[in-house]
Design a protein around this motif. Structure first.
Motif, PDB file in Angstrom:
ATOM      1  N   ASN A 338      49.569  35.799  40.552  1.00  0.00           N
ATOM      2  CA  ASN A 338      49.070  37.356  40.338  1.00  0.00           C
ATOM      3  C   ASN A 338      47.345  36.506  41.308  1.00  0.00           C
ATOM      4  O   ASN A 338      46.718  37.926  41.118  1.00  0.00           O
ATOM      5  CB  ASN A 338      48.730  36.403  38.677  1.00  0.00           C
ATOM      6  N   HIS A 339      46.530  35.530  41.295  1.00  0.00           N
ATOM      7  CA  HIS A 339      45.587  35.099  41.707  1.00  0.00           C
ATOM      8  C   HIS A 339      45.340  35.929  43.466  1.00  0.00           C
ATOM      9  O   HIS A 339      44.572  36.342  43.880  1.00  0.00           O
ATOM     10  CB  HIS A 339      44.438  34.177  41.878  1.00  0.00           C
ATOM     11  N   ALA A 340      46.353  35.658  44.161  1.00  0.00           N
ATOM     12  CA  ALA A 340      46.676  36.224  45.694  1.00  0.00           C
ATOM     13  C   ALA A 340      46.606  37.678  45.853  1.00  0.00           C
ATOM     14  O   ALA A 340      46.594  37.903  46.683  1.00  0.00           O
ATOM     15  CB  ALA A 340      48.049  35.602  46.597  1.00  0.00           C
ATOM     16  N   GLY A 341      47.307  37.900  44.406  1.00  0.00           N
ATOM     17  CA  GLY A 341      47.591  40.086  44.220  1.00  0.00           C
ATOM     18  C   GLY A 341      45.782  40.360  43.820  1.00  0.00           C
ATOM     19  O   GLY A 341      45.677  41.544  44.081  1.00  0.00           O
ATOM     20  N   TYR A 342      45.280  39.506  43.207  1.00  0.00           N
ATOM     21  CA  TYR A 342      43.768  40.637  42.471  1.00  0.00           C
ATOM     22  C   TYR A 342      43.236  40.688  43.949  1.00  0.00           C
ATOM     23  O   TYR A 342      42.605  41.508  44.399  1.00  0.00           O
ATOM     24  CB  TYR A 342      43.319  39.271  41.553  1.00  0.00           C
ATOM     25  N   LEU A 343      42.612  39.317  44.684  1.00  0.00           N
ATOM     26  CA  LEU A 343      42.269  39.418  46.807  1.00  0.00           C
ATOM     27  C   LEU A 343      43.323  40.535  47.516  1.00  0.00           C
ATOM     28  O   LEU A 343      42.444  40.876  47.780  1.00  0.00           O
ATOM     29  CB  LEU A 343      42.373  38.148  46.980  1.00  0.00           C
ATOM     30  N   TRP A 344      44.808  40.391  47.078  1.00  0.00           N
ATOM     31  CA  TRP A 344      45.448  41.322  48.287  1.00  0.00           C
ATOM     32  C   TRP A 344      44.731  42.696  47.768  1.00  0.00           C
ATOM     33  O   TRP A 344      44.417  43.591  48.670  1.00  0.00           O
ATOM     34  CB  TRP A 344      46.461  41.651  47.859  1.00  0.00           C
ATOM     35  N   ALA A 345      44.986  43.303  45.994  1.00  0.00           N
ATOM     36  CA  ALA A 345      44.528  44.611  46.038  1.00  0.00           C
ATOM     37  C   ALA A 345      42.597  44.590  46.419  1.00  0.00           C
ATOM     38  O   ALA A 345      42.844  45.785  46.701  1.00  0.00           O
ATOM     39  CB  ALA A 345      44.515  44.694  45.309  1.00  0.00           C
ATOM     40  N   PHE A 346      42.302  44.218  45.791  1.00  0.00           N
ATOM     41  CA  PHE A 346      40.929  43.761  46.234  1.00  0.00           C
ATOM     42  C   PHE A 346      40.489  44.661  48.057  1.00  0.00           C
ATOM     43  O   PHE A 346      39.325  45.170  48.356  1.00  0.00           O
ATOM     44  CB  PHE A 346      39.949  42.493  45.945  1.00  0.00           C
ATOM     45  N   SER A 347      41.291  43.411  48.664  1.00  0.00           N
ATOM     46  CA  SER A 347      40.955  43.763  50.104  1.00  0.00           C
ATOM     47  C   SER A 347      41.226  45.070  50.842  1.00  0.00           C
ATOM     48  O   SER A 347      41.178  45.532  51.317  1.00  0.00           O
ATOM     49  CB  SER A 347      41.508  42.437  51.098  1.00  0.00           C
ATOM     50  N   ALA A 348      42.728  45.602  49.873  1.00  0.00           N
ATOM     51  CA  ALA A 348      43.722  46.764  50.442  1.00  0.00           C
ATOM     52  C   ALA A 348      42.607  48.078  50.398  1.00  0.00           C
ATOM     53  O   ALA A 348      42.338  48.808  51.008  1.00  0.00           O
ATOM     54  CB  ALA A 348      44.171  46.929  49.640  1.00  0.00           C
ATOM     55  N   LEU A 349      41.551  47.718  49.285  1.00  0.00           N
ATOM     56  CA  LEU A 349      40.559  48.541  48.712  1.00  0.00           C
ATOM     57  C   LEU A 349      39.707  49.376  50.214  1.00  0.00           C
ATOM     58  O   LEU A 349      39.544  50.440  51.039  1.00  0.00           O
ATOM     59  CB  LEU A 349      39.469  48.373  47.804  1.00  0.00           C
ATOM     60  N   ARG A 350      39.064  47.778  50.570  1.00  0.00           N
ATOM     61  CA  ARG A 350      38.241  47.930  52.276  1.00  0.00           C
ATOM     62  C   ARG A 350      39.524  49.226  53.226  1.00  0.00           C
ATOM     63  O   ARG A 350      38.494  49.254  54.353  1.00  0.00           O
ATOM     64  CB  ARG A 350      38.203  47.659  52.720  1.00  0.00           C
ATOM     65  N   GLY A 351      40.378  48.220  52.916  1.00  0.00           N
ATOM     66  CA  GLY A 351      41.680  48.684  54.731  1.00  0.00           C
ATOM     67  C   GLY A 351      42.020  50.036  54.662  1.00  0.00           C
ATOM     68  O   GLY A 351      43.246  49.971  55.601  1.00  0.00           O
ATOM     69  N   SER A 352      42.672  50.268  53.673  1.00  0.00           N
ATOM     70  CA  SER A 352      43.177  51.319  53.446  1.00  0.00           C
ATOM     71  C   SER A 352      43.322  52.579  52.070  1.00  0.00           C
ATOM     72  O   SER A 352      42.755  52.582  51.468  1.00  0.00           O
ATOM     73  CB  SER A 352      44.870  50.730  52.565  1.00  0.00           C
ATOM     74  N   PRO A 353      42.881  53.728  52.980  1.00  0.00           N
ATOM     75  CA  PRO A 353      42.305  54.677  52.278  1.00  0.00           C
ATOM     76  C   PRO A 353      42.912  55.379  51.499  1.00  0.00           C
ATOM     77  O   PRO A 353      42.824  55.587  50.103  1.00  0.00           O
ATOM     78  CB  PRO A 353      42.427  55.846  53.947  1.00  0.00           C
ATOM     79  N   GLY A 354      44.771  54.998  51.616  1.00  0.00           N
ATOM     80  CA  GLY A 354      45.930  55.263  50.598  1.00  0.00           C
ATOM     81  C   GLY A 354      45.207  54.603  49.159  1.00  0.00           C
ATOM     82  O   GLY A 354      45.867  54.807  47.836  1.00  0.00           O
ATOM     83  N   ALA A 355      45.142  53.416  49.140  1.00  0.00           N
ATOM     84  CA  ALA A 355      44.646  52.735  47.966  1.00  0.00           C
ATOM     85  C   ALA A 355      43.592  52.822  47.692  1.00  0.00           C
ATOM     86  O   ALA A 355      43.473  52.742  46.041  1.00  0.00           O
ATOM     87  CB  ALA A 355      44.386  50.835  48.967  1.00  0.00           C
ATOM     88  N   MET A 356      43.022  52.875  48.735  1.00  0.00           N
ATOM     89  CA  MET A 356      42.054  53.328  47.513  1.00  0.00           C
ATOM     90  C   MET A 356      41.599  54.959  46.669  1.00  0.00           C
ATOM     91  O   MET A 356      40.742  55.373  45.594  1.00  0.00           O
ATOM     92  CB  MET A 356      40.410  53.700  48.813  1.00  0.00           C
ATOM     93  N   THR A 357      42.066  55.759  47.328  1.00  0.00           N
ATOM     94  CA  THR A 357      43.012  57.366  46.626  1.00  0.00           C
ATOM     95  C   THR A 357      43.519  56.645  45.307  1.00  0.00           C
ATOM     96  O   THR A 357      43.208  57.252  44.113  1.00  0.00           O
ATOM     97  CB  THR A 357      43.932  57.754  47.533  1.00  0.00           C
ATOM     98  N   HIS A 358      43.916  55.748  45.191  1.00  0.00           N
ATOM     99  CA  HIS A 358      44.627  55.615  43.794  1.00  0.00           C
ATOM    100  C   HIS A 358      44.096  54.630  42.949  1.00  0.00           C
ATOM    101  O   HIS A 358      44.389  54.962  42.344  1.00  0.00           O
ATOM    102  CB  HIS A 358      45.992  54.352  44.738  1.00  0.00           C
ATOM    103  N   TYR A 359      42.715  53.629  43.831  1.00  0.00           N
ATOM    104  CA  TYR A 359      42.370  53.373  43.323  1.00  0.00           C
ATOM    105  C   TYR A 359      41.141  53.851  42.659  1.00  0.00           C
ATOM    106  O   TYR A 359      40.936  53.741  40.674  1.00  0.00           O
ATOM    107  CB  TYR A 359      42.000  52.217  43.167  1.00  0.00           C
ATOM    108  N   ARG A 360      40.755  55.497  42.981  1.00  0.00           N
ATOM    109  CA  ARG A 360      40.208  56.038  41.774  1.00  0.00           C
ATOM    110  C   ARG A 360      41.014  56.933  41.253  1.00  0.00           C
ATOM    111  O   ARG A 360      40.058  57.192  40.232  1.00  0.00           O
ATOM    112  CB  ARG A 360      39.335  56.571  43.023  1.00  0.00           C
ATOM    113  N   ARG A 361      42.200  57.651  41.628  1.00  0.00           N
ATOM    114  CA  ARG A 361      42.995  58.759  40.649  1.00  0.00           C
ATOM    115  C   ARG A 361      43.087  57.509  39.502  1.00  0.00           C
ATOM    116  O   ARG A 361      42.512  58.275  38.314  1.00  0.00           O
ATOM    117  CB  ARG A 361      44.161  58.398  41.091  1.00  0.00           C
ATOM    118  N   ARG A 362      43.311  55.916  39.559  1.00  0.00           N
ATOM    119  CA  ARG A 362      43.580  54.859  37.760  1.00  0.00           C
ATOM    120  C   ARG A 362      41.849  55.130  37.673  1.00  0.00           C
ATOM    121  O   ARG A 362      42.334  54.913  35.733  1.00  0.00           O
ATOM    122  CB  ARG A 362      43.812  53.767  38.542  1.00  0.00           C
TER     123      ARG A 362
END
Length: 412
Positions: A338-362
């Motif tokens: 779970n801790h690794a997943g938190y860091l994973w999602a946080f880093s993905a926001l800066r490296g993936s436009p799709g991840a950022m779009t999904h985050y902003r939609r939520r």
């Protein structure tokens, strides 16, 4: 079938064998050494244990030499939570009596009645298990380093605020070699104020700094010689000695974390799943190794992606009773994953436009930052499950497509 329960301890273990009817077939008390392990394996062999028809074993731990011996071959070993075993104990006796042989019998009966409700230890490869040891140890070393750094920061606030001001602009602050070298050169603010430009430049060079040494030395000199409040001289010297003791621990923790990180960088790429893991945005070598350490490489460990998401604590849980119903986050989970997943999602926001779009939609749908990030981790974990099962690398355009902007209508 025959079922085996083992109540383990530091020096000795109690063993119980039962059949389908719950009849006690054998009980044994063995020592925690090679002789005891051989006696246990011989006992299992007497009751029909073989490569084709191994006897399942229940034990309250997933680690140690005894578990390693039991996991040889095709035998299924079930690690039963001690709290769960304690609840089963009351099914056999309400007097709250307890003994090690009785606990071994309870564990054997857990498999006899409810083996379908428990998951055996995964059959991970030796390389995956070795990477798990290294990744978890590196994670522990990182946490230990941060804990000591927090203690050091708290101590510096009591008598040495100029040091905190001087290191504030540096990433990782007190964990940096420059900070540790300067604190060794000047353990008190009075001594720091007497440092010359030459001494400051020498300390920065010893720490491995290559650029901007003169400018940084001038900045540090100005900070240390500014007006600051001070403790009495005797108290300040005593606090300086306390700080040096903490600094020794911090240097040891930093060296351990750095050495383990290098070892992980050497071992992780050797695993066949490494290429798939690092193809995901936000997953580098260290985080990828931590994820692999927790999910393993046994493809049969999780029946579907939902099981993996529940194990990681990323999927929500529903609690309903009568007219009340609530959807909340999971509290029982693999904390490391779970801790690794938190860091994973946080880093993905800066490296993936799709991840950022999904985050902003939520976020637009009302989720707070943590909930939106946890939802992103949940989705990417499902995609990781699919990629590992199919042996495919991550594809941004298939996994998190970004809608193309609608062209503006041309003026008539």
């Amino acid at each position: 079938m025959i079922y085996c329960g083992i109540d383990w301890a530091e020096n000795t273990h109690d063993v119980a064998l039962v059949d389908d009817s719950g009849q006690l077939l054998a009980k044994l008390h063995i020592t925690d050494d090679a002789v005891g392990y051989k006696i246990l394996l011989d006992l299992l062999g007497e009751y029909g244990d073989s490569e084709d028809n191994p006897i399942p074993v229940a034990i309250e731990t997933s680690r140690g030499l005894l578990v390693a011996v039991l996991r040889t071959g095709t035998r299924k070993v079930f690690a039963i939570n001690p709290m769960s075993a304690a609840r089963y104990r009351d099914r056999h006796s309400v007097s709250r009596k307890k003994s090690d042989p009785d606990d071994a019998l309870v564990l054997a009966n857990i498999l006899r009645t409810d083996m379908h409700a428990y998951r055996p230890l995964p059959q991970d490869s030796d390389l995956a298990r070795a990477i798990a040891v290294l990744a978890r140890t590196q994670q522990d070393a990182t946490w230990n380093r941060q804990q000591i750094a927090n203690q050091l920061r708290s101590l510096l606030r009591e008598y040495y605020p100029s040091a905190l001001e001087a290191f504030a602009k540096w990433a990782n602050g007190l964990c940096r070699p420059e900070a540790r070298e300067l604190l060794k050169a000047a353990p008190t603010p009075a001594r720091a104020a007497r440092l010359t430009r030459t001494q400051l430049q020498a300390a920065l060079k010893r720490a491995g700094r290559k650029r901007g040494i003169e400018e940084e030395a001038d900045r540090l000199r100005d900070v240390f010689r500014a007006e600051w409040a001070h403790q009495p001289p005797l108290v300040e010297d005593a606090l300086g000695k306390q700080m040096l003791a903490l600094l020794i621990q911090l240097e040891a923790a930093s060296a351990a974390a750095d050495d383990l990180a290098k070892t992980v960088e050497e071992e992780f790429p050797r695993h066949p799943d490494a290429e798939i893991l690092v193809s995901f945005p936000g997953l580098g070598v260290q985080l990828g190794a931590r994820v692999l350490a927790e999910i393993g490489d046994d493809r049969t460990r999780f029946a579907d992606a939902r099981g993996l998401k529940a194990y990681a604590g990323s999927s929500p849980i529903t609690r309903a009773s009568g007219k009340k119903s609530a959807i909340t986050r999971r509290w029982v989970k693999n904390d490391r994953l779970n801790h690794a997943g938190y860091l994973w999602a946080f880093s993905a926001l800066r490296g993936s436009p799709g991840a950022m779009t999904h985050y902003r939609r939520r976020r637009g749908q009302g989720d707070c930052h943590a909930a939106a990030q946890r939802n992103l981790f949940n989705r990417m974990l499902g995609q990781l499950y699919h990629c590992l099962q199919q042996g495919e690398n991550y594809d941004e355009f298939r996994a998190l497509p970004v809608a193309a902007p609608v062209p503006e209508a041309s003026a008539a």
